[in-house]
Design an enzyme around this catalytic site. Structure first.
Site, short mmCIF file in Angstrom:
data_model
loop_
_atom_site.label_atom_id
_atom_site.label_comp_id
_atom_site.label_asym_id
_atom_site.label_seq_id
_atom_site.Cartn_x
_atom_site.Cartn_y
_atom_site.Cartn_z
N HIS A 134 0.83 -1.21 0.00
CA HIS A 134 0.00 0.00 0.00
C HIS A 134 0.87 1.26 0.00
O HIS A 134 0.71 2.14 -0.85
CB HIS A 134 -0.91 -0.04 1.24
CG HIS A 134 -1.85 1.13 1.34
ND1 HIS A 134 -3.15 1.08 0.88
CD2 HIS A 134 -1.68 2.37 1.84
CE1 HIS A 134 -3.72 2.25 1.10
NE2 HIS A 134 -2.86 3.07 1.69
N GLU A 135 1.79 1.33 0.94
CA GLU A 135 2.64 2.52 1.03
C GLU A 135 3.53 2.66 -0.20
O GLU A 135 3.77 3.76 -0.68
CB GLU A 135 3.46 2.52 2.32
CG GLU A 135 2.64 2.52 3.62
CD GLU A 135 1.60 3.65 3.73
OE1 GLU A 135 1.73 4.67 3.04
OE2 GLU A 135 0.65 3.49 4.51
N HIS A 138 1.65 4.32 -2.90
CA HIS A 138 1.65 5.79 -2.73
C HIS A 138 2.96 6.39 -3.22
O HIS A 138 2.98 7.43 -3.87
CB HIS A 138 1.45 6.16 -1.26
CG HIS A 138 0.04 6.00 -0.77
ND1 HIS A 138 -1.06 6.35 -1.52
CD2 HIS A 138 -0.45 5.56 0.43
CE1 HIS A 138 -2.16 6.12 -0.81
NE2 HIS A 138 -1.81 5.62 0.37
N HIS A 144 -5.75 6.44 -3.06
CA HIS A 144 -6.59 5.35 -2.57
C HIS A 144 -7.55 4.87 -3.64
O HIS A 144 -7.98 5.63 -4.50
CB HIS A 144 -7.32 5.78 -1.30
CG HIS A 144 -6.40 5.85 -0.13
ND1 HIS A 144 -6.53 6.75 0.89
CD2 HIS A 144 -5.29 5.12 0.16
CE1 HIS A 144 -5.54 6.57 1.76
NE2 HIS A 144 -4.77 5.58 1.33
N CYS A 145 -7.87 3.58 -3.56
CA CYS A 145 -8.71 2.93 -4.57
C CYS A 145 -10.04 2.56 -3.92
O CYS A 145 -10.08 2.19 -2.75
CB CYS A 145 -7.99 1.67 -5.06
SG CYS A 145 -8.90 0.72 -6.28
N CYS A 150 -8.72 -4.18 -3.26
CA CYS A 150 -7.44 -3.68 -3.77
C CYS A 150 -6.55 -3.27 -2.60
O CYS A 150 -7.02 -2.71 -1.62
CB CYS A 150 -7.68 -2.49 -4.68
SG CYS A 150 -6.15 -1.70 -5.26
N CYS A 169 -5.32 -3.91 -7.66
CA CYS A 169 -6.39 -4.34 -8.57
C CYS A 169 -5.93 -4.04 -10.00
O CYS A 169 -4.91 -3.37 -10.21
CB CYS A 169 -7.69 -3.62 -8.25
SG CYS A 169 -7.66 -1.87 -8.71
N CYS A 172 -5.42 -0.28 -10.76
CA CYS A 172 -4.20 0.28 -10.17
C CYS A 172 -2.94 -0.27 -10.86
O CYS A 172 -1.97 0.45 -11.07
CB CYS A 172 -4.15 -0.01 -8.68
SG CYS A 172 -5.35 0.97 -7.75
ZN ZN Z 1 -3.01 5.06 1.99
ZN ZN Z 2 -7.02 -0.47 -7.01
#
Ligand code: ZN
Ligand code: ZN
Length: 185
Positions: A134-135, A138, A144-145, A150, A169, A172
């Protein structure tokens, strides 16, 4: 691409194991060279005695930025201004991110329930991987999705983290590819 992992603060045996697990996955997924760097001390300025927590932004800006991407991993409980706690923080479109495992631990009485050790270790690994992915997303410029499966979906709690997949996903993934990030499917 070169990704560097920096243990931040005390790194016990389980954190070390975890870091090498993350290293292996990232090198495969991103076709990256992943190096585990020397541990960094938590900057004293990051500690907030009133909350008994550490300011993630304060740690983030002190991480080295020698590699394409640097991820700090810590056992310290992090917060950001306006938030009770954070699992991590990243420089959007920048080079650095920090992830905390303090609230991802399923065992002990520290924050969440009790499981047997092997299941707990596996769960901690997967949760940490999700927060790292996740990070990293970024850092690569993803926001954010809306897709709750995701890995770029925002996690308010560890329950949200458990619900999502550890991968991006298709939408993304396509964005990342357009940014020139190669991902193994
Ligand atoms: Zn985040
Ligand atoms: Zn996504």
């Amino acid at each position: 691409m070169e990704i560097c992992i920096v243990p931040v603060g005390e790194a016990g045996e389980d954190l070390r194991d975890l870091i090498f697990f993350i290293k292996d996955v990232l090198s495969e997924v991103f076709y990256a060279i992943v190096r585990v760097e020397k541990a960094m001390e938590i900057p004293v300025s990051a500690y907030n005695p009133a909350r008994n927590q550490f300011n993630s932004t304060e740690i983030l800006k002190r991480l080295p930025a020698r590699c394409d991407v640097t991820i700090g991993i810590t056992d310290a409980d992090l917060y950001a201004n306006g938030l009770n706690f954070v699992f991590g923080e990243a420089e959007l479109g920048g080079k650095r991110a920090i992830v905390s495992i303090a609230r991802l631990r399923p065992y002990g009485t520290k924050f969440y329930g009790i499981y047997n050790r092997a299941d707990a270790d596996r769960m901690l690994k997967i949760r940490t991987l999700k927060e790292v992915m996740h990070e990293l997303g970024h850092v690569f410029g993803l926001e954010h999705c809306r897709n709750p499966r995701c890995v770029m979906h925002f996690s308010n709690s560890v329950m949200d983290t458990d619900l999502k997949d550890w991968m991006y996903c298709d939408v993304c993934k396509r964005k990342l590819e357009m940014m020139g990030i190669r991902i193994k499917l």
